[in-house]
Design an enzyme around this catalytic site. Structure first.
Site, mmCIF file in Angstrom:
data_model
loop_
_atom_site.group_PDB
_atom_site.id
_atom_site.type_symbol
_atom_site.label_atom_id
_atom_site.label_comp_id
_atom_site.label_asym_id
_atom_site.label_seq_id
_atom_site.Cartn_x
_atom_site.Cartn_y
_atom_site.Cartn_z
ATOM 1 N N TYR A 138 -1.363 -8.089 -0.194
ATOM 2 C CA TYR A 138 -2.459 -8.563 0.635
ATOM 3 C C TYR A 138 -2.858 -9.974 0.208
ATOM 4 C CZ TYR A 138 -2.997 -3.748 2.417
ATOM 5 O OH TYR A 138 -2.786 -2.524 3.023
ATOM 6 N N LYS A 169 4.112 -2.785 1.298
ATOM 7 C CA LYS A 169 3.203 -2.401 2.383
ATOM 8 C C LYS A 169 2.422 -3.632 2.806
ATOM 9 C CE LYS A 169 -0.817 0.483 3.246
ATOM 10 N NZ LYS A 169 -1.631 1.620 2.861
HETATM 11 P P1 FBP Z 1 -5.564 2.124 6.534
HETATM 12 O O1 FBP Z 1 -4.325 2.681 7.189
HETATM 13 O O2 FBP Z 1 -6.725 3.061 6.631
HETATM 14 O O3 FBP Z 1 -5.873 0.737 7.011
HETATM 15 O O4 FBP Z 1 -5.240 2.024 4.985
HETATM 16 C C1 FBP Z 1 -4.327 1.098 4.501
HETATM 17 C C2 FBP Z 1 -4.818 0.479 3.201
HETATM 18 O O5 FBP Z 1 -3.826 -0.325 2.624
HETATM 19 C C3 FBP Z 1 -5.301 1.484 2.177
HETATM 20 O O6 FBP Z 1 -4.255 1.983 1.400
HETATM 21 C C4 FBP Z 1 -6.304 0.676 1.421
HETATM 22 O O7 FBP Z 1 -7.324 1.449 0.905
HETATM 23 C C5 FBP Z 1 -6.886 -0.224 2.465
HETATM 24 O O8 FBP Z 1 -5.926 -0.356 3.482
HETATM 25 C C6 FBP Z 1 -7.289 -1.557 1.906
HETATM 26 O O9 FBP Z 1 -7.557 -2.423 2.975
HETATM 27 P P2 FBP Z 1 -8.477 -3.696 2.818
HETATM 28 O O10 FBP Z 1 -8.115 -4.351 1.516
HETATM 29 O O11 FBP Z 1 -8.148 -4.542 4.011
HETATM 30 O O12 FBP Z 1 -9.866 -3.196 2.823
#
Ligand code: FBP
Length: 244
Positions: A138, A169
């Site tokens: 991310y 991911k």
């Molecule tokens: P979702 O499918 O609910 O979006 O979850 C994906 C995910 O990667 C989770 O594993 C994690 O908790 C969350 O998104 C973190 O997302 P962000 O950093 O955008 O809040």
């Protein structure tokens, strides 16, 4: 990897949002991890993603659903460039029954180096025990002007390959041409797409069809499943798309 993939594809159920977002994502039903474990079992997911605490108390080994333990995590309460420290070791995860481990890296954060270092140790320890590693990539922090740009997403995918991740991911920026390049940049590292906040049935299925057409391995999806009134209906439809 064979334990996680069917026809070379997978759908993982993600349930680490309680730490990342707090119970704000939950209702009376899905706030209970036992409900999610049942969902994973009945929906025959390719894996269930838990933090260590939930895995210890709720994971049912007899379900046969592969456990993926998320090794780091943070809350949404801290400000500034994010860092997510390791909270569970590879050995602990394997003792809990993990068939894979997960770790988030905030690419571009000024703490990126610390996360790289922890991740490098995780990859070494996990691979010594034949355990695949999934990295959540991310792009975040002051240096990241647009976390959904083609350049930064492809760079993140490439970093996952360079660091030894088996799966990466990522979030989808709704541009298929960009995704093609991102998948190429990831090389032999499998690309998984995150679910995001709840979308309509039509939107979600359209998006999944789209991403699966360019070589994505599968989904790691949370809210878009367990926030639905009838999650099983959606699980069947998603399986049609992903596995067939
Ligand atoms: P979702 O499918 O609910 O979006 O979850 C994906 C995910 O990667 C989770 O594993 C994690 O908790 C969350 O998104 C973190 O997302 P962000 O950093 O955008 O809040």
């Amino acid at each position: 990897m064979k334990r996680l993939l069917k026809n070379g594809k997978c759908i993982f159920l993600a349930y680490d949002q309680g730490l990342e977002h707090g119970p704000t994502d939950f209702n009376d039903e899905n706030v209970d991890p036992a409900y999610i474990m049942e969902l994973a079992e009945k929906g025959k997911f390719s894996g269930i993603i838990f933090q260590k605490g939930i895995a210890e108390k709720y994971y049912k080994k007899e379900s046969g659903i592969p456990l993926i333990v998320k090794l780091n995590g943070k809350t949404r309460l801290e400000e500034g460039d994010p860092i997510s420290y390791q909270l569970c070791s590879v050995d602990e995860a394997i003792k809990l029954g993990a068939k894979a481990v997960g770790y988030t890296i905030y690419v571009g954060s000024k703490h990126e180096g610390e996360m790289f270092k922890e991740f490098a140790n995780i990859v070494r320890e996990a691979h010594e025990q034949d355990t695949p590693v999934i990295v959540w990539m991310y792009p975040r922090g002051e240096n990241i002007k647009d976390e959904f740009s083609k350049e930064i997403l492809a760079y993140s995918a490439r970093i996952a390959l360079e660091l030894g991740a088996d799966m990466v991911k990522m979030k989808y920026n709704h541009n298929l041409e960009d995704l093609k390049w991102i998948v190429k940049s990831a090389g032999k590292t499998h690309v998984l797409i995150a679910g995001g906040s709840k979308a309509s049935d039509e939107e979600l299925l359209k998006e999944v069809k789209e991403v699966m057409s360019v070589g994505v391995t599968g989904l790691a999806i949370g809210r878009n499943i367990w926030q639905r009134e009838n999650p099983y209906e959606m699980i069947c439809k998603l399986k049609e798309v992903v596995f067939k």
